[in-house]
Design an enzyme around this catalytic site. Structure first.
Site, mmCIF file in Angstrom:
data_model
loop_
_atom_site.group_PDB
_atom_site.id
_atom_site.type_symbol
_atom_site.label_atom_id
_atom_site.label_comp_id
_atom_site.label_asym_id
_atom_site.label_seq_id
_atom_site.Cartn_x
_atom_site.Cartn_y
_atom_site.Cartn_z
ATOM 1 N NE ARG A 1 -3.153 0.167 3.213
ATOM 2 C CZ ARG A 1 -4.416 0.638 3.178
ATOM 3 N NH1 ARG A 1 -5.151 -0.201 2.475
ATOM 4 N NH2 ARG A 1 -4.919 1.429 3.674
ATOM 5 N NE ARG B 1 5.172 9.568 -4.509
ATOM 6 C CZ ARG B 1 4.634 9.954 -3.384
ATOM 7 N NH1 ARG B 1 5.149 10.496 -2.390
ATOM 8 N NH2 ARG B 1 3.308 9.524 -3.243
ATOM 9 N NE ARG C 1 -3.500 -6.164 16.189
ATOM 10 C CZ ARG C 1 -3.142 -6.537 17.468
ATOM 11 N NH1 ARG C 1 -3.912 -7.782 17.951
ATOM 12 N NH2 ARG C 1 -2.189 -6.081 18.131
ATOM 13 N NE ARG D 1 -3.087 5.367 12.237
ATOM 14 C CZ ARG D 1 -3.267 4.836 11.163
ATOM 15 N NH1 ARG D 1 -2.673 4.819 9.956
ATOM 16 N NH2 ARG D 1 -4.377 4.070 10.782
ATOM 17 C CD GLU E 1 -5.290 4.790 14.547
ATOM 18 O OE1 GLU E 1 -5.694 6.059 14.203
ATOM 19 O OE2 GLU E 1 -5.055 3.823 13.823
ATOM 20 C CE1 TYR F 1 -6.185 -1.527 5.645
ATOM 21 C CE2 TYR F 1 -4.183 -2.741 5.067
ATOM 22 C CZ TYR F 1 -4.570 -1.825 5.556
ATOM 23 O OH TYR F 1 -3.948 -1.115 6.409
ATOM 24 C CG ASP G 1 -7.738 2.714 1.700
ATOM 25 O OD1 ASP G 1 -8.056 2.601 2.939
ATOM 26 O OD2 ASP G 1 -6.721 2.951 0.994
HETATM 27 P P1 FAD Z 1 -18.190 0.534 8.168
HETATM 28 O O1 FAD Z 1 -17.557 2.065 8.223
HETATM 29 O O2 FAD Z 1 -17.362 -0.155 9.067
HETATM 30 O O3 FAD Z 1 -19.523 0.411 8.476
HETATM 31 C C1 FAD Z 1 -20.213 -0.709 8.703
HETATM 32 C C2 FAD Z 1 -21.376 -0.116 9.547
HETATM 33 O O4 FAD Z 1 -22.207 -1.496 9.959
HETATM 34 C C3 FAD Z 1 -20.942 0.264 11.123
HETATM 35 O O5 FAD Z 1 -21.546 1.515 11.162
HETATM 36 C C4 FAD Z 1 -21.576 -0.694 11.844
HETATM 37 O O6 FAD Z 1 -21.927 -0.031 13.305
HETATM 38 C C5 FAD Z 1 -22.634 -1.498 11.233
HETATM 39 N N1 FAD Z 1 -22.920 -2.849 11.562
HETATM 40 C C6 FAD Z 1 -22.214 -3.755 11.586
HETATM 41 N N2 FAD Z 1 -22.769 -4.799 12.035
HETATM 42 C C7 FAD Z 1 -23.963 -4.547 12.330
HETATM 43 C C8 FAD Z 1 -25.099 -5.327 12.802
HETATM 44 N N3 FAD Z 1 -25.334 -6.520 13.356
HETATM 45 N N4 FAD Z 1 -26.204 -4.524 13.048
HETATM 46 C C9 FAD Z 1 -26.430 -3.248 12.516
HETATM 47 N N5 FAD Z 1 -25.415 -2.495 12.107
HETATM 48 C C10 FAD Z 1 -23.970 -3.048 12.091
HETATM 49 N N6 FAD Z 1 -10.125 4.681 4.124
HETATM 50 C C11 FAD Z 1 -9.678 5.850 3.534
HETATM 51 O O7 FAD Z 1 -9.904 5.832 2.161
HETATM 52 N N7 FAD Z 1 -8.494 6.602 3.733
HETATM 53 C C12 FAD Z 1 -8.134 6.623 5.326
HETATM 54 O O8 FAD Z 1 -7.524 7.345 5.592
HETATM 55 C C13 FAD Z 1 -8.680 5.623 6.126
HETATM 56 N N8 FAD Z 1 -8.241 5.514 7.398
HETATM 57 C C14 FAD Z 1 -8.677 4.550 8.005
HETATM 58 C C15 FAD Z 1 -8.382 4.440 9.408
HETATM 59 C C16 FAD Z 1 -8.805 3.522 10.378
HETATM 60 C C17 FAD Z 1 -8.424 3.446 11.678
HETATM 61 C C18 FAD Z 1 -9.699 2.463 9.796
HETATM 62 C C19 FAD Z 1 -10.344 1.281 10.716
HETATM 63 C C20 FAD Z 1 -10.266 2.445 8.584
HETATM 64 C C21 FAD Z 1 -9.875 3.474 7.667
HETATM 65 N N9 FAD Z 1 -10.123 3.657 6.281
HETATM 66 C C22 FAD Z 1 -9.481 4.577 5.558
HETATM 67 C C23 FAD Z 1 -11.070 2.524 5.636
HETATM 68 C C24 FAD Z 1 -12.593 3.002 5.913
HETATM 69 O O9 FAD Z 1 -12.899 3.315 7.272
HETATM 70 C C25 FAD Z 1 -13.455 2.069 4.951
HETATM 71 O O10 FAD Z 1 -12.942 1.863 3.796
HETATM 72 C C26 FAD Z 1 -15.118 2.625 5.055
HETATM 73 O O11 FAD Z 1 -15.303 3.408 6.013
HETATM 74 C C27 FAD Z 1 -15.766 1.028 5.081
HETATM 75 O O12 FAD Z 1 -17.079 1.612 4.867
HETATM 76 P P2 FAD Z 1 -18.250 0.360 5.176
HETATM 77 O O13 FAD Z 1 -19.402 0.794 4.986
HETATM 78 O O14 FAD Z 1 -17.706 -0.883 4.511
HETATM 79 O O15 FAD Z 1 -17.994 -0.376 6.819
HETATM 80 N N1 UDP Z 2 3.426 0.626 7.945
HETATM 81 C C1 UDP Z 2 4.713 0.856 8.611
HETATM 82 N N2 UDP Z 2 5.251 2.043 9.097
HETATM 83 C C2 UDP Z 2 4.500 2.948 9.049
HETATM 84 C C3 UDP Z 2 3.382 3.174 8.334
HETATM 85 C C4 UDP Z 2 2.952 2.042 7.857
HETATM 86 O O1 UDP Z 2 5.101 -0.195 8.853
HETATM 87 O O2 UDP Z 2 5.046 3.992 9.564
HETATM 88 C C5 UDP Z 2 2.931 -0.626 7.387
HETATM 89 C C6 UDP Z 2 2.153 -1.143 8.438
HETATM 90 O O3 UDP Z 2 2.422 -2.485 8.218
HETATM 91 C C7 UDP Z 2 0.723 -0.766 8.267
HETATM 92 C C8 UDP Z 2 0.654 -0.662 6.582
HETATM 93 O O4 UDP Z 2 1.986 -0.316 6.218
HETATM 94 O O5 UDP Z 2 -0.184 -1.520 8.464
HETATM 95 C C9 UDP Z 2 -0.133 -0.003 5.776
HETATM 96 O O6 UDP Z 2 -0.231 1.326 6.445
HETATM 97 P P1 UDP Z 2 -1.156 2.264 5.959
HETATM 98 O O7 UDP Z 2 -0.904 3.720 6.630
HETATM 99 O O8 UDP Z 2 -1.824 2.340 4.971
HETATM 100 O O9 UDP Z 2 -2.351 1.645 7.398
HETATM 101 P P2 UDP Z 2 -3.865 2.203 7.754
HETATM 102 O O10 UDP Z 2 -3.905 3.546 7.657
HETATM 103 O O11 UDP Z 2 -4.792 1.388 6.786
HETATM 104 O O12 UDP Z 2 -4.109 1.645 9.223
#
Ligand code: FAD
Ligand code: UDP
Length: 372
Positions: free
Chosen positions: A173, A177, A250, A281, A301, A349, A351
């Protein structure tokens, strides 16, 4: 007898909200439910004295797809925020992703030729093997200096297992560069919604019935009675009552803190790449929107195991889990009138832009089915 709704959408995250929007637009009757006390899934933001706090971790929107970029901008304007995280290792700061700034900070090299030479020297002992896991992939691409300072500790605390037991795909991911460019993403479009993600979600769900605090599994049979079709965005293994075994996820614990200081860390995202620091982070939310408030809010986090009441934030897409997911997927294919979607429904996984793309596709397919 006609049922009250065409679609019951389980989960109001981006997948569910986009699907509901598209089908509502097509004249279908939708009910969206969510077990949480708010809509938006993991994009949900809480306004703390004018700062939009990304409650479930930093969310930066990025995509190469012009259609998806225009689609989200219809509901809320996005700002020009560019993600340029830093990594802190033993008190020293490094730029991410791995670029000329990082190579200068590590080795003092100033030109791409010198950097390439250094990377070649660092990766030489590892180039012969075909990478079978994250550790081998990182060593083969970047060598030991970067791996041991910026990857190993972060990765092992993030995923809770040795890097040699993780799939190489996770590290792919991150861009590499030979320019002085700290932009974390390669995509053409990037930003954060002005005023936070809630505006995007409420725009998508406008005019659509939403029930929060409603867990699908607590009302399963009653809910099946009211809708012709179900869109399920929760965990696929839970949907099937773990019949084939449990998929691994996780989880994370977020520690939010309001501080009476204007600027805590000078950047939205700082990664702590040492194993000994318990969090991965620290996010300082005001920087996503260039905030100027006299106070600030930060979030640490902490990765943790997924069990009991924990939230399944990340699928662990190693071979064993992917194999099990495939079996659940083929069970899902045989269930009539249920669409599985999103990060948890598809155990990917994903986005945000990928979830939106998949949801738009599923909605288009549904509309096609109604016509033919
Ligand atoms: P979710 O957003 O998880 O929504 C699922 C919903 O279903 C939740 O509200 C949950 O409560 C509900 N649900 C589950 N089970 C039930 C049930 N039994 N009954 C009723 N409701 C239920 N993506 C990016 O593009 N850029 C980023 O910088 C980025 N950062 C992230 C950082 C973190 C820490 C995490 C965890 C994810 C990140 N993502 C990021 C990914 C992004 O969150 C997801 O791609 C996106 O939000 C997924 O949408 P979704 O609708 O699939 O799931
Ligand atoms: N990663 C790392 N060091 C960093 C940032 C990311 O080793 O400083 C690795 C780590 O395994 C992480 C993966 O790259 O789970 C993807 O990073 P990303 O920032 O995309 O993670 P997310 O925002 O999805 O948690």
């Amino acid at each position: 007898m006609q049922k009250k709704y065409d679609y019951l959408i389980v989960g109001s995250g981006l997948y569910g909200a986009v699907f509901a929007y598209e089908m509502n637009k097509a004249g279908k009757r939708c009910l969206v439910i969510d077990k949480r006390n708010h809509a938006g899934g993991n994009t949900y933001c809480e306004n703390v004295d004018g700062i939009n706090v990304h409650n479930y971790g930093a969310h930066i929107f990025h995509t190469n797809d012009e259609f998806i970029w225009k689609f989200v901008n219809r509901f809320v304007p996005f700002n020009r925020y560019t993600n340029s995280p830093l990594a802190c290792y033993k008190g020293k700061m490094y730029n991410l992703p791995f670029n000329m700034n990082t190579f200068y900070q590590l080795w003092g090299v100033t030109t791409p030729t010198e950097a390439l030479e250094k990377i070649r020297e660092q990766t030489l002992p590892f180039t012969k093997q075909q990478p079978k896991n994250l550790e081998e992939q990182a060593l083969m691409l970047l060598g030991d200096d970067i791996y041991s300072r910026l990857i190993k500790g972060y990765t092992e605390k993030q995923w809770g297992r040795p890097a040699c037991e993780l799939p190489a795909s996770i590290i792919k991911r991150l861009p590499l560069r030979l320019t002085y460019d700290n932009n974390y993403f390669d995509d053409k479009y990037q930003g954060v919604p002005v005023g936070g993600y809630n505006a995007l979600i409420s725009g998508l769900l406008q005019g659509i019935e939403l029930r929060i605090n409603t867990d699908y599994f607590s009302h399963r049979s009653a809910l099946h009675e009211v809708a012709d079709k179900i869109v399920f965005t929760g965990s696929i293994d839970r949907f099937f009552d773990y019949r084939l075994g449990r998929l691994e996820y996780r989880s994370l614990r977020f520690e939010h803190e309001r501080k009476q200081i204007k600027n805590f860390q000078g950047n939205a995202v700082i990664n702590y790449t040492e194993r000994e620091v318990p969090y991965t982070r620290i996010i300082e939310h005001k920087h996503f929107e260039f905030g100027d408030q006299p106070h600030t809010v930060i979030t640490k986090e902490f990765p943790m195991n997924f069990k009991d009441e924990a939230e399944p934030y990340y699928p662990i897409n190693d071979e064993k889990n992917n194999r099990l997911y495939k079996k659940y997927k083929s069970m899902a294919d045989d269930v009539p009138n249920v669409i599985f979607g999103g990060r948890l429904g598809c155990y990917q996984y994903y986005d945000m832009h990928q979830v939106i793309g998949a949801s738009l596709k599923a909605a288009a397919l549904e509309s096609f089915r109604h016509v033919y």
